[in-house]
Design an enzyme around this catalytic site. Structure first.
Site, PDB file in Angstrom:
ATOM      1  N   ASP A   7      23.361   9.605  54.020  1.00 11.18           N
ATOM      2  CA  ASP A   7      22.206   9.344  54.880  1.00 11.18           C
ATOM      3  C   ASP A   7      21.846   7.880  54.669  1.00 11.18           C
ATOM      4  OD1 ASP A   7      19.954   9.666  56.539  1.00 11.18           O
ATOM      5  OD2 ASP A   7      18.687  10.072  54.798  1.00 11.18           O
ATOM      6  N   GLU A  66      25.475  10.207  58.783  1.00  8.74           N
ATOM      7  CA  GLU A  66      24.545  10.354  59.909  1.00  8.74           C
ATOM      8  C   GLU A  66      24.650   9.145  60.821  1.00  8.74           C
ATOM      9  OE1 GLU A  66      19.772  10.786  60.684  1.00  8.74           O
ATOM     10  OE2 GLU A  66      20.603  11.687  58.870  1.00  8.74           O
ATOM     11  N   ASP A 138      15.995  12.137  51.007  1.00 14.78           N
ATOM     12  CA  ASP A 138      17.227  11.400  51.327  1.00 14.78           C
ATOM     13  C   ASP A 138      18.472  12.144  50.858  1.00 14.78           C
ATOM     14  OD1 ASP A 138      16.111   9.071  52.690  1.00 14.78           O
ATOM     15  OD2 ASP A 138      15.252   8.570  50.740  1.00 14.78           O
TER      16      ASP A 138
END
Length: 175
Positions: A7, A66, A138
């Site tokens: 991420d 992502e 996160d």
């Protein structure tokens, strides 16, 4: 198969490592790569080195990351894109294949709802990986990305020509 989920972020890049065997998911590790400097080049270097270190430590076979979403502020989007690019470059530098998923695809694939809140993602990741407590936001997002990738790769009932599709109103549609 061992999967590293990422991420990306300029200040904090979350990572999560899972093992996927048949339909079983096993938690390996998760955490954050935090940048503590103010200059952009130094932050990007820290992200690159941090992702390389995680790869060296946990030896994943694949990486899922992502995709960047477009913010209201174009400058923020560009900066996030640079962090993401450096994370991808680190994975490619280590000769790993990289899969990309939008936040909507990750949420849909893990929670079942594309507009899920952070707490919902954390709780579902905790349940799917049988963790005693929810991970921080996160790392949870990174683990969710890895889980989404595992589900994409590991559904033995889904023929290869149907991967990337889902049922909507009784019809197969692209994700």
């Amino acid at each position: 198969m061992r999967i590293l989920g990422l991420d990306p972020g300029l200040r904090v890049t979350g990572y999560g490592v899972i093992d996927h065997h048949r339909s079983a998911l096993t938690y390996v590790a998760s955490g954050s790569i935090k940048t503590v400097t103010d200059t952009l080049p130094a932050r990007l270097k820290m992200i690159f080195e941090g992702v390389c270190e995680v790869i060296d430590r946990y030896q994943p076979e694949q990486v899922a990351i992502e995709n960047v979403f477009v913010n209201i502020n174009p400058k923020s989007t560009l900066l996030l894109g640079q962090a993401r690019g450096v994370a991808i470059a680190a994975a490619v530098h280590k000769q790993l294949p990289v899969a990309e998923y939008t936040a909507l695809q990750i949420k849909q694939g893990v929670v079942g709802y594309g507009h899920a809140q952070k707490a919902q993602i954390q709780n579902m990741v905790m349940r799917l990986l049988q963790l005693p407590t929810p991970p921080a936001t996160d790392p949870a997002d990174a683990l969710a990305c890895a889980i989404r990738h595992a589900n994409e790769q590991g559904n033995p009932l889904l023929p290869p020509r149907l991967k990337g599709l889902k049922m909507r109103h009784g019809r197969l549609v692209s994700l």
